[in-house]
Motif scaffolding. Structure first.
Motif, PDB file in Angstrom:
ATOM      1  N   GLU A 155      30.785  31.923  39.381  1.00 43.37           N
ATOM      2  CA  GLU A 155      30.020  32.420  40.537  1.00 43.37           C
ATOM      3  C   GLU A 155      29.142  31.339  41.145  1.00 43.37           C
ATOM      4  O   GLU A 155      28.681  31.460  42.287  1.00 43.37           O
ATOM      5  CB  GLU A 155      29.175  33.629  40.134  1.00 43.37           C
ATOM      6  N   ARG A 201      43.637  36.941  39.161  1.00 43.54           N
ATOM      7  CA  ARG A 201      42.523  37.755  38.693  1.00 43.54           C
ATOM      8  C   ARG A 201      41.215  36.967  38.498  1.00 43.54           C
ATOM      9  O   ARG A 201      40.147  37.448  38.892  1.00 43.54           O
ATOM     10  CB  ARG A 201      42.907  38.458  37.386  1.00 43.54           C
ATOM     11  N   ARG A 204      39.625  36.553  41.957  1.00 44.90           N
ATOM     12  CA  ARG A 204      39.812  37.660  42.896  1.00 44.90           C
ATOM     13  C   ARG A 204      38.502  38.121  43.522  1.00 44.90           C
ATOM     14  O   ARG A 204      38.453  38.523  44.689  1.00 44.90           O
ATOM     15  CB  ARG A 204      40.493  38.829  42.183  1.00 44.90           C
ATOM     16  N   ASP A 205      37.418  38.055  42.765  1.00 51.00           N
ATOM     17  CA  ASP A 205      36.117  38.505  43.280  1.00 51.00           C
ATOM     18  C   ASP A 205      35.408  37.423  44.081  1.00 51.00           C
ATOM     19  O   ASP A 205      34.265  37.623  44.505  1.00 51.00           O
ATOM     20  CB  ASP A 205      35.226  38.953  42.121  1.00 51.00           C
ATOM     21  N   HIS A 206      36.059  36.283  44.255  1.00 48.82           N
ATOM     22  CA  HIS A 206      35.406  35.162  44.944  1.00 48.82           C
ATOM     23  C   HIS A 206      36.270  34.640  46.094  1.00 48.82           C
ATOM     24  O   HIS A 206      36.274  33.439  46.390  1.00 48.82           O
ATOM     25  CB  HIS A 206      35.128  34.034  43.943  1.00 48.82           C
TER      26      HIS A 206
END
Length: 292
Positions: A155, A201, A204-206
């Motif tokens: 992150e 995966r 995926r959130d970034h």
């Protein structure tokens, strides 16, 4: 000495070129080479002489230049020496010297209405300790997150580079870290990732931080042949498949994409930085400390 271009067999002799500095000489060499590239029909033999930190050293350099001036071709020298005494000595040489620092410093001082400190090593030395430490932290992050080795603290990444193997992820990541202090992770797209157009995966959130790198089938195959000759990995068929699937993934998620096939790492990095700046302006977010 190292040649900018290979010596021509029966052509004119090479022009000796010196890059002089009281610091690393990186700036003198970069700017000098940028000018020399505009003369593709000439051959140059170049030598970098950095860390000219005293008048005595400057006199030794002048003696070396003046000796070279006795050869068949008059040399050329570029300097970014900031120290006034060192620069004044260098300018006594018989060799013509392009003085990048002297050309512009007086003008800048006049425009700003303030004197410059004229100290060596302020550009490529430690200088701003906080920014230097930021860059070193970015390099450590890039090494740790190279080739998908780990996703710990992912992150914190400013940029995540996605691409099939050998498309230029690692050198781009290291350049962005070292030169610009960006925290860069890079992730290799393997067959399993390319079975669908979903983002892998781990990233995926970034998606907002992801950049896709691509190249040509011919170039990718050639680069891979050097690593694993005559393998499936290096075949044009495999390269074509991976690039086609990767581009489909980039398109689906509207990822910024850079074609690395004919671009230097500096050009790739410039595109990434410009794109990142545009995204931040659009989102109204401020850059992390130490980043562009």
């Amino acid at each position: 000495m190292s040649s900018v271009a290979p010596p021509a067999g029966d052509g004119p002799p090479a022009v000796p070129v010196f890059f002089l500095s009281d610091s690393t000489g990186i700036s003198a060499e970069l700017m000098g080479r940028a000018l020399l590239l505009q003369f593709p029909d000439l051959v140059f033999e170049t030598e970098l002489i950095p860390f000219i930190s005293s008048v005595e050293m400057a006199r030794d350099v002048v003696a070396k230049l003046d000796e070279a001036a006795q050869g068949p071709v008059m040399p050329l020298a570029f300097t970014t020496a900031a120290d006034t005494e060192v620069r004044d000595v260098l300018l006594t040489s018989r060799v013509p010297i392009i003085d990048f620092f002297g050309m512009h410093m007086d003008r800048v001082e006049s425009l700003l209405g303030a004197p410059g400190v004229r100290e060596a090593r302020r550009l490529h030395g430690v200088g701003d300790v906080r920014r230097y430490n930021d860059r070193m932290a970015a390099v450590e992050f890039a090494i740790e997150h190279d080739d998908g080795q780990t996703f710990r603290a992912i992150e914190r990444a400013d940029v995540i580079l996605l691409a099939p193997s050998r498309c230029g992820k690692t050198p781009t990541a290291m350049y962005l870290a070292l030169q610009h202090g960006l925290f860069v992770a890079n992730y290799p797209l393997v067959d399993e990732d390319l079975e669908s157009t979903d983002l892998p995966r781990p990233v995926r959130d970034h998606a907002a931080k992801c950049f896709g790198l691509t190249t040509t089938v011919t170039r990718l195959s050639r680069v891979r042949q050097e690593r694993r000759p005559n393998s499936r990995y290096a075949s044009e068929e495999q390269c074509r498949y991976e690039l086609r699937q990767a581009i489909a993934m980039y398109d689906r998620h509207k990822l910024p994409t850079v074609d690395t096939s004919a671009a230097s790492v500096e050009e790739i990095a410039a595109v990434v930085i410009q794109t990142l700046a545009k995204l931040r302006r659009r989102q109204g977010t401020a850059p992390r400390r130490g980043t562009p």
